[in-house]
Design an enzyme around this catalytic site. Structure first.
Site, short mmCIF file in Angstrom:
data_model
loop_
_atom_site.label_atom_id
_atom_site.label_comp_id
_atom_site.label_asym_id
_atom_site.label_seq_id
_atom_site.Cartn_x
_atom_site.Cartn_y
_atom_site.Cartn_z
N VAL A 172 0.86 -1.18 0.00
CA VAL A 172 0.00 0.00 0.00
C VAL A 172 0.90 1.22 0.00
O VAL A 172 1.85 1.31 0.78
CB VAL A 172 -0.92 0.02 1.24
CG1 VAL A 172 -1.81 1.27 1.22
CG2 VAL A 172 -1.77 -1.24 1.30
N CYS A 173 0.62 2.15 -0.91
CA CYS A 173 1.35 3.42 -0.95
C CYS A 173 2.86 3.17 -1.13
O CYS A 173 3.27 2.39 -1.98
CB CYS A 173 1.03 4.22 0.31
SG CYS A 173 1.51 5.95 0.27
N SER A 174 3.68 3.77 -0.30
CA SER A 174 5.12 3.63 -0.43
C SER A 174 5.65 2.29 0.05
O SER A 174 6.86 2.04 -0.02
CB SER A 174 5.83 4.77 0.32
OG SER A 174 5.45 4.77 1.69
#
Length: 312
Positions: free
Chosen positions: A101-103
């Site tokens: 998720v995300c970074s």
């Protein structure tokens, strides 16, 4: 069993969002939730908000079917943690479903699990990610990307969309829809939608190609081919394309489409101008082409966005 990998200064919603999706989906389907939060150092793990989440240590879990890696402010340190990388690599060797998720994509990339694969991450990280991991086929404007058994998603709430897509795969669309309704979501966004924030980023372009993008924004009714933009930038087409991707993390054609979509969206929502006229003046030419672009970007056609704006 769903495993969620966190680390100090992780983004709380990166973990809590998918956890809630799988917890509700299990309840709706009549199954018992089976979710484990884990970290390199077991015990309370402090998120970037200051709130803590209790985690188990990194050890093999035979029943683990999915591992979701959170992102957040502490991801750079987590991506240098040998213990974390070894665990992720060992989990990948078992062939189970992996996600970020995300970074959190940085941890998968640092472990070498994204080499040669399509992936995405938060739009603010695009430029750095492309330079740090050139072997990854980054699709910077996507909500989430699936490449085989490896899934990656954009910033924060996109992790919920990714988890809902996994629920649809595990339990079927009906359970995924019921889960989305329980979460009071308007609809489940498809992975092919563009990250809206990446469109906004081009509204005030900066950097080497800022003046070029500002010029393009003022000439959206023109074809704006790669050759046109390269000439305006005073570069050969080949060199321009390479430099533009390195600077912005996206191709010139995708950047132009984002500008067209954003300008068209503003006009659709703030005026009564005919949809056909908006499509013509923003360079889409064909209203159907603009409709398809809107669905990719916003999950809705222009007429729906106009009705929603008027109702609001």
């Amino acid at each position: 069993m769903i495993g969620v990998l966190i680390f100090p200064d992780f983004q709380l919603l990166d973990a809590a969002g998918p956890i809630s999706v799988f917890e509700i989906a299990a309840r709706v389907s009549g199954a018992a939730p089976a979710i484990k939060v884990m970290a390199a150092k077991p015990g309370p793990v402090r998120s970037s908000s200051g709130a803590e989440m209790f985690a188990r240590g990194l050890r093999p879990y035979g029943a683990l079917s999915t591992l979701i890696v959170a992102g957040g402010a502490g991801v750079d340190a987590a991506a240098r943690c040998d213990r974390t990388l070894a665990f992720v690599r060992a989990t990948a060797k078992r062939g189970i479903r992996l996600a970020s998720v995300c970074s959190g994509a940085y941890i998968l990339a640092e472990a070498g699990l994204l080499d040669g694969r399509r992936a995405t991450t938060h739009w603010q990280r695009t430029k750095h990610f492309v330079s740090a991991y050139p072997k990854v086929k980054l699709e910077a404007d996507r909500i989430y990307v699936r490449d085989g058994n490896v899934w990656t998603s954009a910033g924060i709430t996109a992790g919920i969309d990714l988890a809902l897509a996994m629920v649809a795969e595990d339990f079927g669309d009906e359970i995924a829809q019921k889960t989305a309704r329980q979460l009071v979501l308007y609809h489940r966004r498809s992975g092919g939608q563009s990250q809206f924030s990446s469109l906004l980023e081009l509204k005030a372009p900066a950097g080497r190609f800022g003046p070029l993008l500002a010029w393009a924004r003022e000439h959206l009714d023109a074809p704006l081919t790669v050759e046109d933009m390269a000439e305006q930038a005073g570069m050969s087409s080949r060199h321009f394309t390479r430099a533009f991707i390195a600077e912005t993390g996206t191709t010139p054609s995708k950047a132009v489409e984002r500008l067209r979509i954003e300008v068209a969206r503003q006009r659709v929502q703030s005026s009564s101008e005919a949809i056909e006229r908006v499509a013509q003046s923003t360079g889409f030419r064909d209203p159907e082409r603009m409709r398809r672009a809107f669905i990719r970007a916003f999950g809705q056609p222009p007429q729906s966005l106009r009705r929603a704006a008027r109702a609001g």
